[in-house]
Scaffold this motif. Structure first.
Motif, PDB file in Angstrom:
ATOM      1  N   GLY A   1     -12.767   6.770  -1.506  1.00 31.76           N
ATOM      2  CA  GLY A   1     -12.324   7.030  -0.140  1.00 31.76           C
ATOM      3  C   GLY A   1     -11.539   5.895   0.471  1.00 31.76           C
ATOM      4  O   GLY A   1     -10.339   5.962   0.658  1.00 31.76           O
ATOM      5  N   GLY A   2     -12.223   4.779   0.782  1.00 28.90           N
ATOM      6  CA  GLY A   2     -11.587   3.700   1.523  1.00 28.90           C
ATOM      7  C   GLY A   2     -10.455   3.021   0.785  1.00 28.90           C
ATOM      8  O   GLY A   2      -9.409   2.740   1.360  1.00 28.90           O
ATOM      9  N   TYR A   3     -10.644   2.747  -0.504  1.00 25.20           N
ATOM     10  CA  TYR A   3      -9.632   2.020  -1.278  1.00 25.20           C
ATOM     11  C   TYR A   3      -8.675   2.967  -1.986  1.00 25.20           C
ATOM     12  O   TYR A   3      -7.602   2.554  -2.423  1.00 25.20           O
ATOM     13  CB  TYR A   3     -10.337   1.130  -2.310  1.00 25.20           C
ATOM     14  N   ALA A   4      -9.082   4.249  -2.115  1.00 28.11           N
ATOM     15  CA  ALA A   4      -8.253   5.272  -2.762  1.00 28.11           C
ATOM     16  C   ALA A   4      -7.688   4.759  -4.085  1.00 28.11           C
ATOM     17  O   ALA A   4      -6.482   4.781  -4.324  1.00 28.11           O
ATOM     18  CB  ALA A   4      -7.134   5.728  -1.829  1.00 28.11           C
ATOM     19  N   THR A   5      -8.573   4.331  -4.968  1.00 25.13           N
ATOM     20  CA  THR A   5      -8.179   3.648  -6.189  1.00 25.13           C
ATOM     21  C   THR A   5      -7.799   4.608  -7.298  1.00 25.13           C
ATOM     22  O   THR A   5      -8.632   5.394  -7.760  1.00 25.13           O
ATOM     23  CB  THR A   5      -9.334   2.750  -6.680  1.00 25.13           C
ATOM     24  N   MET A   6      -6.562   4.545  -7.751  1.00 18.81           N
ATOM     25  CA  MET A   6      -6.182   5.277  -8.945  1.00 18.81           C
ATOM     26  C   MET A   6      -6.878   4.648 -10.142  1.00 18.81           C
ATOM     27  O   MET A   6      -6.834   3.431 -10.319  1.00 18.81           O
ATOM     28  CB  MET A   6      -4.665   5.245  -9.138  1.00 18.81           C
ATOM     29  N   GLY A   7      -7.550   5.469 -10.934  1.00 18.48           N
ATOM     30  CA  GLY A   7      -8.311   4.964 -12.061  1.00 18.48           C
ATOM     31  C   GLY A   7      -9.802   4.975 -11.834  1.00 18.48           C
ATOM     32  O   GLY A   7     -10.575   4.650 -12.743  1.00 18.48           O
ATOM     33  N   PHE A   8     -10.254   5.359 -10.635  1.00 23.72           N
ATOM     34  CA  PHE A   8     -11.692   5.395 -10.330  1.00 23.72           C
ATOM     35  C   PHE A   8     -12.406   6.546 -11.026  1.00 23.72           C
ATOM     36  O   PHE A   8     -13.477   6.376 -11.615  1.00 23.72           O
ATOM     37  CB  PHE A   8     -11.889   5.510  -8.811  1.00 23.72           C
ATOM     38  N   GLY A   9     -11.843   7.750 -10.935  1.00 21.52           N
ATOM     39  CA  GLY A   9     -12.580   8.966 -11.257  1.00 21.52           C
ATOM     40  C   GLY A   9     -13.066   9.063 -12.690  1.00 21.52           C
ATOM     41  O   GLY A   9     -14.201   9.491 -12.933  1.00 21.52           O
ATOM     42  N   ALA A  10     -12.229   8.688 -13.657  1.00 25.25           N
ATOM     43  CA  ALA A  10     -12.598   8.873 -15.060  1.00 25.25           C
ATOM     44  C   ALA A  10     -13.784   8.003 -15.471  1.00 25.25           C
ATOM     45  O   ALA A  10     -14.752   8.505 -16.065  1.00 25.25           O
ATOM     46  CB  ALA A  10     -11.384   8.623 -15.956  1.00 25.25           C
ATOM     47  N   PRO A  11     -13.800   6.701 -15.181  1.00 26.09           N
ATOM     48  CA  PRO A  11     -14.989   5.907 -15.534  1.00 26.09           C
ATOM     49  C   PRO A  11     -16.183   6.166 -14.620  1.00 26.09           C
ATOM     50  O   PRO A  11     -17.332   6.095 -15.078  1.00 26.09           O
ATOM     51  CB  PRO A  11     -14.507   4.459 -15.419  1.00 26.09           C
ATOM     52  N   ALA A  12     -15.946   6.479 -13.337  1.00 23.65           N
ATOM     53  CA  ALA A  12     -17.062   6.753 -12.420  1.00 23.65           C
ATOM     54  C   ALA A  12     -17.883   7.932 -12.912  1.00 23.65           C
ATOM     55  O   ALA A  12     -19.110   7.970 -12.750  1.00 23.65           O
ATOM     56  CB  ALA A  12     -16.545   7.022 -11.016  1.00 23.65           C
ATOM     57  N   ALA A  13     -17.214   8.904 -13.540  1.00 23.66           N
ATOM     58  CA  ALA A  13     -17.928  10.066 -14.082  1.00 23.66           C
ATOM     59  C   ALA A  13     -18.913   9.639 -15.166  1.00 23.66           C
ATOM     60  O   ALA A  13     -20.005  10.214 -15.290  1.00 23.66           O
ATOM     61  CB  ALA A  13     -16.924  11.070 -14.644  1.00 23.66           C
ATOM     62  N   MET A  14     -18.547   8.627 -15.944  1.00 22.10           N
ATOM     63  CA  MET A  14     -19.442   8.146 -16.996  1.00 22.10           C
ATOM     64  C   MET A  14     -20.687   7.503 -16.396  1.00 22.10           C
ATOM     65  O   MET A  14     -21.808   7.706 -16.866  1.00 22.10           O
ATOM     66  CB  MET A  14     -18.699   7.174 -17.909  1.00 22.10           C
ATOM     67  N   GLY A  15     -20.495   6.721 -15.332  1.00 25.47           N
ATOM     68  CA  GLY A  15     -21.641   6.141 -14.647  1.00 25.47           C
ATOM     69  C   GLY A  15     -22.542   7.204 -14.056  1.00 25.47           C
ATOM     70  O   GLY A  15     -23.778   7.116 -14.139  1.00 25.47           O
TER      71      GLY A  15
ATOM     72  N   ILE B   1     -13.149  -0.763 -15.792  1.00 24.87           N
ATOM     73  CA  ILE B   1     -13.975   0.375 -16.234  1.00 24.87           C
ATOM     74  C   ILE B   1     -15.435   0.108 -15.891  1.00 24.87           C
ATOM     75  O   ILE B   1     -16.144   0.985 -15.373  1.00 24.87           O
ATOM     76  CB  ILE B   1     -13.804   0.618 -17.744  1.00 24.87           C
ATOM     77  N   ALA B   2     -15.903  -1.112 -16.167  1.00 21.86           N
ATOM     78  CA  ALA B   2     -17.301  -1.459 -15.897  1.00 21.86           C
ATOM     79  C   ALA B   2     -17.625  -1.307 -14.421  1.00 21.86           C
ATOM     80  O   ALA B   2     -18.667  -0.737 -14.044  1.00 21.86           O
ATOM     81  CB  ALA B   2     -17.582  -2.889 -16.352  1.00 21.86           C
ATOM     82  N   ALA B   3     -16.743  -1.821 -13.564  1.00 19.51           N
ATOM     83  CA  ALA B   3     -17.013  -1.765 -12.122  1.00 19.51           C
ATOM     84  C   ALA B   3     -17.018  -0.331 -11.615  1.00 19.51           C
ATOM     85  O   ALA B   3     -17.871   0.048 -10.797  1.00 19.51           O
ATOM     86  CB  ALA B   3     -15.975  -2.600 -11.369  1.00 19.51           C
ATOM     87  N   HIS B   4     -16.070   0.503 -12.078  1.00 23.78           N
ATOM     88  CA  HIS B   4     -16.049   1.898 -11.642  1.00 23.78           C
ATOM     89  C   HIS B   4     -17.245   2.680 -12.191  1.00 23.78           C
ATOM     90  O   HIS B   4     -17.790   3.554 -11.505  1.00 23.78           O
ATOM     91  CB  HIS B   4     -14.751   2.572 -12.082  1.00 23.78           C
ATOM     92  N   MET B   5     -17.643   2.394 -13.433  1.00 23.96           N
ATOM     93  CA  MET B   5     -18.840   3.038 -13.974  1.00 23.96           C
ATOM     94  C   MET B   5     -20.064   2.671 -13.142  1.00 23.96           C
ATOM     95  O   MET B   5     -20.894   3.540 -12.801  1.00 23.96           O
ATOM     96  CB  MET B   5     -19.067   2.625 -15.429  1.00 23.96           C
ATOM     97  N   ALA B   6     -20.194   1.403 -12.811  1.00 21.66           N
ATOM     98  CA  ALA B   6     -21.323   0.949 -12.003  1.00 21.66           C
ATOM     99  C   ALA B   6     -21.295   1.592 -10.622  1.00 21.66           C
ATOM    100  O   ALA B   6     -22.344   1.942 -10.061  1.00 21.66           O
ATOM    101  CB  ALA B   6     -21.295  -0.575 -11.881  1.00 21.66           C
ATOM    102  N   ASP B   7     -20.106   1.764 -10.074  1.00 25.52           N
ATOM    103  CA  ASP B   7     -19.933   2.429  -8.777  1.00 25.52           C
ATOM    104  C   ASP B   7     -20.429   3.871  -8.847  1.00 25.52           C
ATOM    105  O   ASP B   7     -21.251   4.321  -8.037  1.00 25.52           O
ATOM    106  CB  ASP B   7     -18.447   2.374  -8.410  1.00 25.52           C
ATOM    107  N   GLY B   8     -19.956   4.619  -9.854  1.00 21.43           N
ATOM    108  CA  GLY B   8     -20.387   6.006 -10.017  1.00 21.43           C
ATOM    109  C   GLY B   8     -21.883   6.110 -10.262  1.00 21.43           C
ATOM    110  O   GLY B   8     -22.552   7.012  -9.742  1.00 21.43           O
ATOM    111  N   TYR B   9     -22.416   5.177 -11.038  1.00 20.08           N
ATOM    112  CA  TYR B   9     -23.855   5.146 -11.327  1.00 20.08           C
ATOM    113  C   TYR B   9     -24.660   4.949 -10.044  1.00 20.08           C
ATOM    114  O   TYR B   9     -25.636   5.663  -9.785  1.00 20.08           O
ATOM    115  CB  TYR B   9     -24.139   4.026 -12.317  1.00 20.08           C
TER     116      TYR B   9
END
Length: 586
Positions: free
Chosen positions: A427-441, A51-59
């Motif tokens: 895109g590149g990694y097509a990670t399931m689970g990215f979108g929900a925490p990335a939105a928070m970032g 979650i932390a990594a995806h949030m940081a990514d979205g941020y």
């Protein structure tokens, strides 16, 4: 004066303008956390490191700044790895600071160390996907390492780096002048541009072409060059196709935008790129899905079509297709020069009313083909109806995150994006689970924007504990769970090619099963609605936006595949010669 490394590191990050750190505690990093408590930097506490990594990514994507992740060693570092790898494959700048085993315990196999092949080597786990991984072996080297880490993450092709810190290093004292020296180093590096001669060559080549197409990738967004590209496009009236990651680089209602190519592209778009006599590619690696597995009869027929390619990374020039003109340059810098040269060579520009009319007629036809599904009152809802209602409600400049499946592929194909950089997708990694925490970032970065996460039930179910962080930090994201009780895209593939959905559809006995995500959300303290009819969805979304609070909409959805005329070679691997794609799974 000698001071604690942990204290000096916090001051360094403050001086760099870091406002948020995303992470999770552990015994190896609490010396740093104890100092962070007194800082202006907000530590965003999560329940899982992914979650932390995806949030940081979205941020980082929304803020257009390097983000910072704090992790513990061992399971903390490996939990975060998926999110860091996702950022790496989408070229997102990120600095990961991870606690490590005490340096004086190397070789003793201390608590939670990964050391089957070498002692003190946990940082090597990240080597395949970070730009560089450092281990801090001496406290006096920390200032130099952290400065290099930020510079490398931000320069050239951006991406994550890892600084692995043996826990005793945080508690060492060093002379504070060592950190002071880093302030003398520039934090703004001039980026490579294009020379006038090469710019003229490109402009003249495009002017000679009969059917040129600009092909825009995510690199245009990363370079913050959307405004320069729009100026170039409008001057020459050259149609623009884009990759998945390039979506929105030119607003989708611009009369020269063709749309996304490749497997989830349409026949009209793919034919325009396939039959072009000149492709001008900007910031794209020609990924497999975007390029129809590089097979010339579908999307790109290069070298019959001549290719001009500009990218910040020399490794991308000619990686998948031979180029006629290749340039290593920052796209913002290059397009600034190209725009100036273009106006010198062709001051009146070029008018191409024919291609504009073709695009207009295509859009009308495509919209009409989706009209029945986008207006359908069926329940569970059609995915097209969900997307249509979302677009009709949200502001033009809202931020959207997607995950994988219909919410990514369908959005890329049929959901208009009007502001460059306002769609965040894995895109590149097509990670399931990215979108929900990335939105928070993204929401933390863009507090004044509406932020919507379009996510499947498979993706949302990966880490629902993110809702705890949303409540604690009061992050008013709206999660729209497009719930087809399955891993829908994979279920459609398996059904089409093997006539089974084993392992892809969620069931309890013989009945389709899904958790009630609305009730789960309420348990976390998040407002939520489970949609019971098609007509309920739009008002519920309006209510969610008006609430300005974290909000979950659990939306039952028909498990239909994204319609596509494109091609992906995996279909031929499953069913050679049969031209099979996906099937609806009921």
């Amino acid at each position: 004066m000698k001071r604690l490394v942990s204290n000096l590191l916090v001051e360094y990050l403050e001086d760099r303008g870091v406002e948020h750190i995303f992470g999770l505690c552990g015994h190896t990093n609490i010396a740093f956390l104890s100092q962070l408590e007194k800082s202006s930097i907000n530590f965003v506490n999560v329940r899982h490191e992914q979650i932390a990594a995806h949030m940081a990514d979205g941020y980082a994507r929304a803020k257009k700044e390097t983000s910072v992740v704090l992790s513990h060693l061992g399971p903390g570092l490996t939990n975060a790895a998926t999110g860091v790898a996702n950022a790496a494959l989408d070229n997102i700048p990120m600095v990961v600071i991870a606690g490590d085993v005490p340096s004086h315990y190397y070789g003793k196999h201390p608590h939670q160390e990964v050391n089957y092949h070498a002692d003190g080597s946990q940082y090597e786990i990240y080597r395949p996907f970070v730009k560089r991984a450092w281990r801090v072996d001496r406290p006096d080297l920390f200032p130099e390492i952290i400065e290099k880490a930020f510079q490398l993450a931000e320069s050239g092709k951006p991406g994550p780096v890892l600084v692995s810190v043996p826990m005793d290093m945080f508690s060492k004292e060093i002379d504070d002048t060592l950190f002071e020296k880093t302030k003398h180093h520039t934090r703004s590096i001039a980026k490579p541009s294009i020379n006038e001669e090469k710019a003229k060559e490109i402009i003249l080549s495009l002017l000679e072409a009969k059917s040129p197409v600009i092909y825009a990738g995510g690199g245009v967004i990363l370079a913050d060059a959307a405004e320069e590209l729009l100026e170039f496009v409008n001057h020459f009236d050259i149609p623009v196709a884009h990759t998945l990651m390039g979506k929105g680089v030119i607003p989708d209602d611009n009369e020269l935008v063709l749309g996304m190519t490749g497997f989830w592209g349409t026949k009209f778009i793919n034919e325009k790129t396939r039959t072009a006599d000149q492709i001008f590619a900007l910031g794209t690696q020609f990924a497999e899905a975007d390029s129809s597995s590089w097979e010339p009869e579908y999307t790109f027929n290069i070298p019959d079509t001549k290719l001009i390619q500009i990218d910040i990374d020399p490794n991308e020039i000619g990686r998948n297709y031979p180029v006629e003109i290749g340039v290593v340059a920052d796209l913002k810098e290059a397009l600034t020069v190209l725009n100036r040269v273009a106006k010198e060579i062709a001051p009146d520009g070029v008018s191409n009313s024919k291609i504009k009319e073709e695009i207009k007629n295509y859009r009308k036809e495509f919209t009409q083909s989706n009209l029945e599904a986008s207006e359908s009152n069926s329940y569970p809802l059609s995915p097209q109806r969900i997307l249509a209602d979302v677009r009709s409600v949200i502001p033009r400049d809202a931020y959207i995150t997607t995950d994988v499946g219909w919410n990514k592929n369908g959005v890329g194909q049929q959901f208009p994006i009007y502001e460059p950089g306002s769609i965040l997708t894995p895109g590149g990694y097509a990670t399931m689970g990215f979108g929900a925490p990335a939105a928070m970032g993204a929401k933390i970065a863009k507090k004044d924007k509406v932020v919507i996460s379009l996510v499947g039930d498979g993706g949302f179910g990966q880490n629902p504990a993110l809702l705890a962080t949303a409540v604690e930090e009061n992050i008013p994201v709206i999660w729209i769970v497009m719930n087809n009780s399955s891993y829908g895209t994979i279920a459609g593939l398996e059904k089409a090619h093997f006539d089974t959905t084993y392992g892809t559809v969620f069931k309890r006995g013989e009945d389709t099963y899904s958790p009630n995500y609305a009730e789960i959300a309420k348990g976390y303290g998040v407002e939520a609605v489970k949609i019971q009819s098609a007509d309920e969805f739009k008002p519920a979304l309006e209510q969610a936006i008006a609430s300005n609070r974290p909000f979950v909409l659990d939306v039952p959805m028909v498990n239909n595949p994204v319609p596509t005329d494109g091609h992906w070679n995996i279909m031929d691997i499953y069913s050679p010669g049969k031209k099979v794609h996906h099937e609806s799974v009921q």
